[in-house]
Design an enzyme around this catalytic site. Structure first.
Site, PDB file in Angstrom:
ATOM      1  N   ARG A  56      -0.833 -45.705 -49.958  1.00 24.40           N
ATOM      2  CA  ARG A  56      -0.838 -46.655 -51.060  1.00 24.40           C
ATOM      3  C   ARG A  56       0.507 -46.687 -51.791  1.00 24.40           C
ATOM      4  O   ARG A  56       0.957 -47.734 -52.246  1.00 24.40           O
ATOM      5  CB  ARG A  56      -1.956 -46.287 -52.038  1.00 24.40           C
ATOM      6  CG  ARG A  56      -2.130 -47.292 -53.151  1.00 24.40           C
ATOM      7  CD  ARG A  56      -3.309 -46.917 -54.044  1.00 24.40           C
ATOM      8  NE  ARG A  56      -3.571 -47.971 -55.017  1.00 24.40           N
ATOM      9  CZ  ARG A  56      -3.822 -47.741 -56.302  1.00 24.40           C
ATOM     10  NH1 ARG A  56      -3.834 -46.513 -56.770  1.00 24.40           N
ATOM     11  NH2 ARG A  56      -4.056 -48.748 -57.116  1.00 24.40           N
ATOM     12  N   HIS A  77       2.744 -49.934 -53.044  1.00 26.16           N
ATOM     13  CA  HIS A  77       3.153 -50.191 -54.432  1.00 26.16           C
ATOM     14  C   HIS A  77       4.662 -50.152 -54.594  1.00 26.16           C
ATOM     15  O   HIS A  77       5.195 -50.708 -55.556  1.00 26.16           O
ATOM     16  CB  HIS A  77       2.455 -49.218 -55.379  1.00 26.16           C
ATOM     17  CG  HIS A  77       1.034 -49.598 -55.662  1.00 26.16           C
ATOM     18  ND1 HIS A  77       0.423 -49.401 -56.868  1.00 26.16           N
ATOM     19  CD2 HIS A  77       0.105 -50.199 -54.881  1.00 26.16           C
ATOM     20  CE1 HIS A  77      -0.828 -49.852 -56.820  1.00 26.16           C
ATOM     21  NE2 HIS A  77      -1.040 -50.331 -55.615  1.00 26.16           N
ATOM     22  N   GLY A 100      10.811 -55.039 -53.611  1.00 20.84           N
ATOM     23  CA  GLY A 100      11.094 -54.597 -52.247  1.00 20.84           C
ATOM     24  C   GLY A 100      10.937 -53.097 -52.058  1.00 20.84           C
ATOM     25  O   GLY A 100      10.725 -52.346 -53.012  1.00 20.84           O
ATOM     26  N   ASN A 120      -0.866 -48.830 -61.684  1.00 20.23           N
ATOM     27  CA  ASN A 120      -0.403 -47.496 -61.295  1.00 20.23           C
ATOM     28  C   ASN A 120      -0.905 -46.375 -62.205  1.00 20.23           C
ATOM     29  O   ASN A 120      -1.160 -45.259 -61.742  1.00 20.23           O
ATOM     30  CB  ASN A 120       1.135 -47.454 -61.295  1.00 20.23           C
ATOM     31  CG  ASN A 120       1.743 -48.274 -60.168  1.00 20.23           C
ATOM     32  OD1 ASN A 120       1.100 -48.509 -59.139  1.00 20.23           O
ATOM     33  ND2 ASN A 120       2.979 -48.718 -60.357  1.00 20.23           N
ATOM     34  N   PRO A 126      -1.323 -56.850 -56.773  1.00 21.26           N
ATOM     35  CA  PRO A 126      -2.695 -57.326 -56.567  1.00 21.26           C
ATOM     36  C   PRO A 126      -3.690 -56.457 -57.337  1.00 21.26           C
ATOM     37  O   PRO A 126      -3.532 -55.240 -57.423  1.00 21.26           O
ATOM     38  CB  PRO A 126      -2.884 -57.178 -55.057  1.00 21.26           C
ATOM     39  CG  PRO A 126      -1.517 -57.290 -54.486  1.00 21.26           C
ATOM     40  CD  PRO A 126      -0.617 -56.642 -55.499  1.00 21.26           C
ATOM     41  N   HIS A 154      -7.967 -49.706 -46.894  1.00 12.81           N
ATOM     42  CA  HIS A 154      -9.097 -49.216 -47.699  1.00 12.81           C
ATOM     43  C   HIS A 154     -10.176 -48.615 -46.799  1.00 12.81           C
ATOM     44  O   HIS A 154     -11.328 -48.522 -47.183  1.00 12.81           O
ATOM     45  CB  HIS A 154      -9.663 -50.344 -48.570  1.00 12.81           C
ATOM     46  CG  HIS A 154      -8.756 -50.721 -49.704  1.00 12.81           C
ATOM     47  ND1 HIS A 154      -9.020 -51.741 -50.591  1.00 12.81           N
ATOM     48  CD2 HIS A 154      -7.553 -50.207 -50.090  1.00 12.81           C
ATOM     49  CE1 HIS A 154      -8.040 -51.833 -51.477  1.00 12.81           C
ATOM     50  NE2 HIS A 154      -7.124 -50.913 -51.190  1.00 12.81           N
ATOM     51  N   ASP A 209     -14.361 -46.201 -48.155  1.00  7.84           N
ATOM     52  CA  ASP A 209     -15.160 -46.403 -46.946  1.00  7.84           C
ATOM     53  C   ASP A 209     -16.287 -45.385 -46.955  1.00  7.84           C
ATOM     54  O   ASP A 209     -16.068 -44.203 -46.695  1.00  7.84           O
ATOM     55  CB  ASP A 209     -14.281 -46.223 -45.700  1.00  7.84           C
ATOM     56  CG  ASP A 209     -15.081 -46.248 -44.402  1.00  7.84           C
ATOM     57  OD1 ASP A 209     -16.320 -46.423 -44.452  1.00  7.84           O
ATOM     58  OD2 ASP A 209     -14.453 -46.079 -43.336  1.00  7.84           O
ATOM     59  N   THR A 213     -16.865 -43.380 -43.122  1.00  7.22           N
ATOM     60  CA  THR A 213     -15.920 -42.324 -42.707  1.00  7.22           C
ATOM     61  C   THR A 213     -14.793 -42.270 -43.749  1.00  7.22           C
ATOM     62  O   THR A 213     -13.733 -42.864 -43.563  1.00  7.22           O
ATOM     63  CB  THR A 213     -15.331 -42.631 -41.314  1.00  7.22           C
ATOM     64  OG1 THR A 213     -14.845 -43.982 -41.309  1.00  7.22           O
ATOM     65  CG2 THR A 213     -16.357 -42.472 -40.213  1.00  7.22           C
ATOM     66  N   ASP A 258      -9.868 -45.940 -39.538  1.00  3.13           N
ATOM     67  CA  ASP A 258     -10.538 -46.636 -38.443  1.00  3.13           C
ATOM     68  C   ASP A 258     -10.876 -48.056 -38.898  1.00  3.13           C
ATOM     69  O   ASP A 258     -10.466 -48.474 -39.988  1.00  3.13           O
ATOM     70  CB  ASP A 258     -11.797 -45.857 -38.014  1.00  3.13           C
ATOM     71  CG  ASP A 258     -12.747 -45.597 -39.172  1.00  3.13           C
ATOM     72  OD1 ASP A 258     -12.755 -46.400 -40.128  1.00  3.13           O
ATOM     73  OD2 ASP A 258     -13.468 -44.587 -39.145  1.00  3.13           O
TER      74      ASP A 258
HETATM   75  C1  HEM Z   1      -5.065 -56.556 -51.117  1.00  2.52           C
HETATM   76  C2  HEM Z   1      -4.796 -56.144 -52.336  1.00  2.52           C
HETATM   77  C3  HEM Z   1      -5.101 -54.751 -52.801  1.00  2.52           C
HETATM   78  C4  HEM Z   1      -5.741 -54.406 -53.935  1.00  2.52           C
HETATM   79  C5  HEM Z   1      -6.273 -55.351 -54.994  1.00  2.52           C
HETATM   80  C6  HEM Z   1      -5.854 -52.980 -53.957  1.00  2.52           C
HETATM   81  C7  HEM Z   1      -6.418 -52.253 -54.989  1.00  2.52           C
HETATM   82  C8  HEM Z   1      -6.665 -50.902 -54.943  1.00  2.52           C
HETATM   83  C9  HEM Z   1      -7.326 -50.156 -55.959  1.00  2.52           C
HETATM   84  C10 HEM Z   1      -7.822 -50.711 -57.286  1.00  2.52           C
HETATM   85  C11 HEM Z   1      -7.456 -48.886 -55.529  1.00  2.52           C
HETATM   86  C12 HEM Z   1      -8.152 -47.730 -56.258  1.00  2.52           C
HETATM   87  C13 HEM Z   1      -7.189 -47.032 -57.174  1.00  2.52           C
HETATM   88  C14 HEM Z   1      -7.898 -46.095 -58.124  1.00  2.52           C
HETATM   89  O1  HEM Z   1      -9.119 -46.122 -58.218  1.00  2.52           O
HETATM   90  O2  HEM Z   1      -7.196 -45.325 -58.809  1.00  2.52           O
HETATM   91  C15 HEM Z   1      -6.857 -48.818 -54.244  1.00  2.52           C
HETATM   92  C16 HEM Z   1      -6.784 -47.690 -53.481  1.00  2.52           C
HETATM   93  C17 HEM Z   1      -6.112 -47.628 -52.278  1.00  2.52           C
HETATM   94  N1  HEM Z   1      -5.366 -48.624 -51.708  1.00  2.52           N
HETATM   95 FE1  HEM Z   1      -5.384 -50.552 -52.233  1.00  2.52          FE
HETATM   96  N2  HEM Z   1      -5.265 -52.480 -52.842  1.00  2.52           N
HETATM   97  C18 HEM Z   1      -4.783 -53.514 -52.106  1.00  2.52           C
HETATM   98  C19 HEM Z   1      -4.072 -53.427 -50.942  1.00  2.52           C
HETATM   99  C20 HEM Z   1      -3.698 -52.244 -50.352  1.00  2.52           C
HETATM  100  C21 HEM Z   1      -2.713 -52.106 -49.321  1.00  2.52           C
HETATM  101  C22 HEM Z   1      -1.868 -53.251 -48.779  1.00  2.52           C
HETATM  102  C23 HEM Z   1      -2.672 -50.799 -48.987  1.00  2.52           C
HETATM  103  C24 HEM Z   1      -1.799 -50.110 -47.973  1.00  2.52           C
HETATM  104  C25 HEM Z   1      -1.344 -50.674 -46.882  1.00  2.52           C
HETATM  105  C26 HEM Z   1      -3.644 -50.128 -49.801  1.00  2.52           C
HETATM  106  C27 HEM Z   1      -3.965 -48.792 -49.713  1.00  2.52           C
HETATM  107  C28 HEM Z   1      -4.843 -48.147 -50.551  1.00  2.52           C
HETATM  108  C29 HEM Z   1      -5.296 -46.790 -50.335  1.00  2.52           C
HETATM  109  C30 HEM Z   1      -5.014 -45.951 -49.122  1.00  2.52           C
HETATM  110  C31 HEM Z   1      -6.084 -46.461 -51.441  1.00  2.52           C
HETATM  111  C32 HEM Z   1      -6.726 -45.111 -51.748  1.00  2.52           C
HETATM  112  C33 HEM Z   1      -5.702 -44.304 -52.532  1.00  2.52           C
HETATM  113  C34 HEM Z   1      -6.148 -42.914 -52.958  1.00  2.52           C
HETATM  114  O3  HEM Z   1      -7.238 -42.460 -52.615  1.00  2.52           O
HETATM  115  O4  HEM Z   1      -5.348 -42.266 -53.660  1.00  2.52           O
HETATM  116  N3  HEM Z   1      -4.220 -51.018 -50.639  1.00  2.52           N
HETATM  117  N4  HEM Z   1      -6.368 -50.052 -53.910  1.00  2.52           N
END
Ligand code: HEM
Ligand SMILES: *[C@@H]1O[C@H](CO)[C@@H](O)[C@H](O)[C@H]1NC(C)=O
Ligand SMILES: *[C@@H]1O[C@H](CO)[C@@H](O)[C@H](O)[C@H]1NC(C)=O
Ligand SMILES: *[C@@H]1O[C@H](CO)[C@@H](O)[C@H](O)[C@H]1NC(C)=O
Ligand SMILES: *[C@@H]1O[C@H](CO)[C@@H](O)[C@H](O)[C@H]1NC(C)=O
Ligand SMILES: *[C@@H]1O[C@H](CO)[C@@H](O)[C@H](O)[C@H]1NC(C)=O
Ligand SMILES: *[C@@H]1O[C@H](CO)[C@@H](O)[C@H](O)[C@H]1NC(C)=O
Ligand SMILES: *[C@@H]1O[C@H](CO)[C@@H](O)[C@H](O)[C@H]1NC(C)=O
Ligand SMILES: *[C@@H]1O[C@H](CO)[C@@H](O)[C@H](O)[C@H]1NC(C)=O
Ligand SMILES: *[C@@H]1O[C@H](CO)[C@@H](O)[C@H](O)[C@H]1NC(C)=O
Ligand SMILES: *[C@@H]1O[C@H](CO)[C@@H](O)[C@H](O)[C@H]1NC(C)=O
Ligand SMILES: *[C@@H]1O[C@H](CO)[C@@H](O)[C@H](O)[C@H]1NC(C)=O
Ligand SMILES: *[C@@H]1O[C@H](CO)[C@@H](O)[C@H](O)[C@H]1NC(C)=O
Length: 352
Positions: free
Chosen positions: A65, A69, A75, A97, A165, A195, A247, A250, A255
């Site tokens: 993530r 960000h 960039g 963040n 986003p 996700h 998820d 898993t 996956d």
């Molecule tokens: C499409 C728009 C996206 C939105 C609105 C979004 C939003 C979020 C939010 C709200 C969380 C939870 C954060 C929290 O509860 O503190 C999250 C977690 C996460 N996001 Fe996204 N995300 C997006 C796209 C992405 C992208 C492009 C990636 C990576 C390629 C990504 C990877 C992750 C990962 C791996 C987590 C878990 C992080 C953790 O457990 O520390 N997300 N995202």
């Protein structure tokens, strides 16, 4: 009056300078960028990330993530890593963040290990790119050849970070935010597949459970069985920071289950479920359905979309710098360094 020849020379110099400048702005990242200067950097990153996971099962997700960000805000330039200073207002305080993004200590450990092996060579922006690839692969996802050669910013932009986003965004807004950085519907659906691991706090879900609209409390696109589970973990008035698996099938594996979850109306956030359930989701829905039934199609696409995201306006050539410490810009900018050298040599000659 200058001689005609010197005017010609000046024009030539301007032409050459312009040519060099345009070359620099088109400079491409390369998989072999550190071949001769830090050939072991990928192995160092991978082993440090793997070590960190032994005490933090969530870290692969958090580091993946972090790269997202970074790249979406001016960039892939390591700007997300910068902390407050006299010239920096940290992006880490932006709404998407704050109390959410994590993994900075691991990035610092990686930087220390890389600096020990190859001092002053590898950018923090490239470390984030390598870290994301190692994390995805170690969690069971694909591996790929990471393009390298990004340099680090000397600025941050909290305004842009506030526009990342949001989990409450609808499909149209998500498409606009991705298009603004050159990413299309395929990238949006594919990268959202990240996700497939990691966690999300209750505060990003509870409006879907209790305050969906003036007529219904619970989002009708949320699976009612899943909603009951979420309500138990995220009671009204409860601790908004409690975590849910992104998820549920898993939670720590990379996956294609994310897409099966969407088909079962088990996307955790509005931004997830919109990809399939928005009335206008024809393009994105067919991509979701393809990935739900074909993990290698998802993995192939994920590799391409991570490369696409990693290409968002990198600093290359002599733009930016190679930070010594990922959290702060280097103290001696070119000018200050020059002044210091002059100052030192002045002292030297005075002592003679
Ligand atoms: C499409 C728009 C996206 C939105 C609105 C979004 C939003 C979020 C939010 C709200 C969380 C939870 C954060 C929290 O509860 O503190 C999250 C977690 C996460 N996001 Fe996204 N995300 C997006 C796209 C992405 C992208 C492009 C990636 C990576 C390629 C990504 C990877 C992750 C990962 C791996 C987590 C878990 C992080 C953790 O457990 O520390 N997300 N995202
Ligand atoms: C860089 O190193 C890799 C792995 O050792 C090798 O496959 C590749 O051909 C090298 N590239 C260049 C340009 O030297
Ligand atoms: C490369 O880094 C890995 C991980 O730190 C280490 O195990 C290995 O010995 C290093 N290889 C070389 C040639 O330095
Ligand atoms: C960073 O500085 C801003 C003011 O510029 C301040 O509001 C904020 O609390 C600071 N953040 C941290 C983490 O110190
Ligand atoms: C920061 O980002 C905002 C929103 O993307 C943009 O309008 C603004 O020009 C940026 N500021 C700087 C100094 O680049
Ligand atoms: C999507 O969200 C934007 C921004 O909140 C809003 O202006 C727009 O009306 C929404 N679109 C739909 C179809 O709800
Ligand atoms: C997105 O762009 C890629 C090329 O980079 C293309 O293959 C793909 O079909 C595009 N997706 C959509 C939905 O237009
Ligand atoms: C959410 O809805 C509940 C009732 O379902 C209500 O008690 C609460 O005040 C609402 N919260 C907000 C922020 O609207
Ligand atoms: C809320 O939950 C988080 C995450 O589980 C935990 O760290 C924090 O201590 C909890 N806060 C309270 C007040 O219980
Ligand atoms: C809700 O989830 C269950 C699996 O937990 C699934 O069998 C069912 O089909 C889902 N319902 C809908 C409407 O997607
Ligand atoms: C669907 O698209 C149409 C035409 O672009 C638009 O008028 C409508 O608001 C969209 N609906 C949603 C839910 O996005
Ligand atoms: C799955 O996707 C791959 C592309 O990665 C494709 O080559 C393969 O034919 C697809 N398999 C099925 C069963 O559709
Ligand atoms: C990097 O800078 C941060 C912020 O000033 C500081 O806390 C940290 O100790 C520094 N790390 C190293 C290795 O010097």
């Amino acid at each position: 009056m200058s001689h005609p020849c010197s005017l010609l020379l000046a024009l030539n110099l301007i032409t050459i300078t312009l040519a060099l400048l345009s070359q620099r702005s088109q400079a491409q990242l390369s998989p072999s960028f550190y071949n001769s200067t830090c050939s072991n950097v990928s192995a160092i990153v991978r082993s440090t990330v793997q070590q960190a996971q032994t005490s933090d099962v969530r870290i692969y997700a958090s580091l993946t993530r972090l790269f997202f960000h970074d790249c979406f805000v001016q960039g892939c330039d390591g700007s997300v890593l910068l902390v407050n200073s006299s010239t920096i207002q940290t992006e880490q305080d932006a709404v998407p963040n704050k109390n959410s993004i994590r993994g900075f200590n691991v990035v610092a450990d990686i930087k220390t290990a890389v600096e020990n092996a190859c001092p002053g060579v590898v950018s923090c922006a490239d470390i984030l790119a390598l870290t994301a690839e190692a994390s995805v692969n170690l969690a069971g996802g694909p591996s790929w050849t990471v393009l390298l050669g990004r340099r680090d910013s000397t600025t941050a932009n909290i305004t842009a970070a506030n526009n990342l986003p949001s989990p409450f965004d609808n499909l149209t807004t998500l498409e606009q935010k991705f298009a603004a950085v050159g990413l299309n519907d395929t990238d949006l659906v594919t990268l959202s597949g990240a996700h497939t691991f990691g966690r999300g706090q209750c505060r990003f879900v509870t409006p879907r459970l209790y305050n969906f609209s003036s007529t219904v409390n619970t989002d009708p696109t949320l699976n009612s069985t899943y909603a009951t589970t979420l309500e138990q973990n995220c009671p009204q008035g409860g601790n908004a920071s409690v975590l849910n698996n992104l998820d549920p099938i898993t939670p720590n594996t990379f996956d294609s289950n994310y897409y099966i979850n969407l088909q079962n109306h088990q996307g955790l956030f509005t931004s997830d479920q919109e990809l399939l359930s928005d009335p206008n989701a024809t393009t994105t829905a067919s991509i979701v359905n393809n990935f739900a039934g074909n993990q290698s199609a998802f993995f192939d696409s994920f590799v391409q979309s991570m490369i696409n995201m990693g290409n968002i306006s990198p600093l290359t050539g002599s733009s930016g710098e190679i930070r010594t410490n990922c959290s702060v810009v280097n103290s001696g900018s070119g000018l200050e360094l020059h002044i210091r050298i002059q100052h030192d040599s002045d002292k030297g000659s005075a002592a003679e």
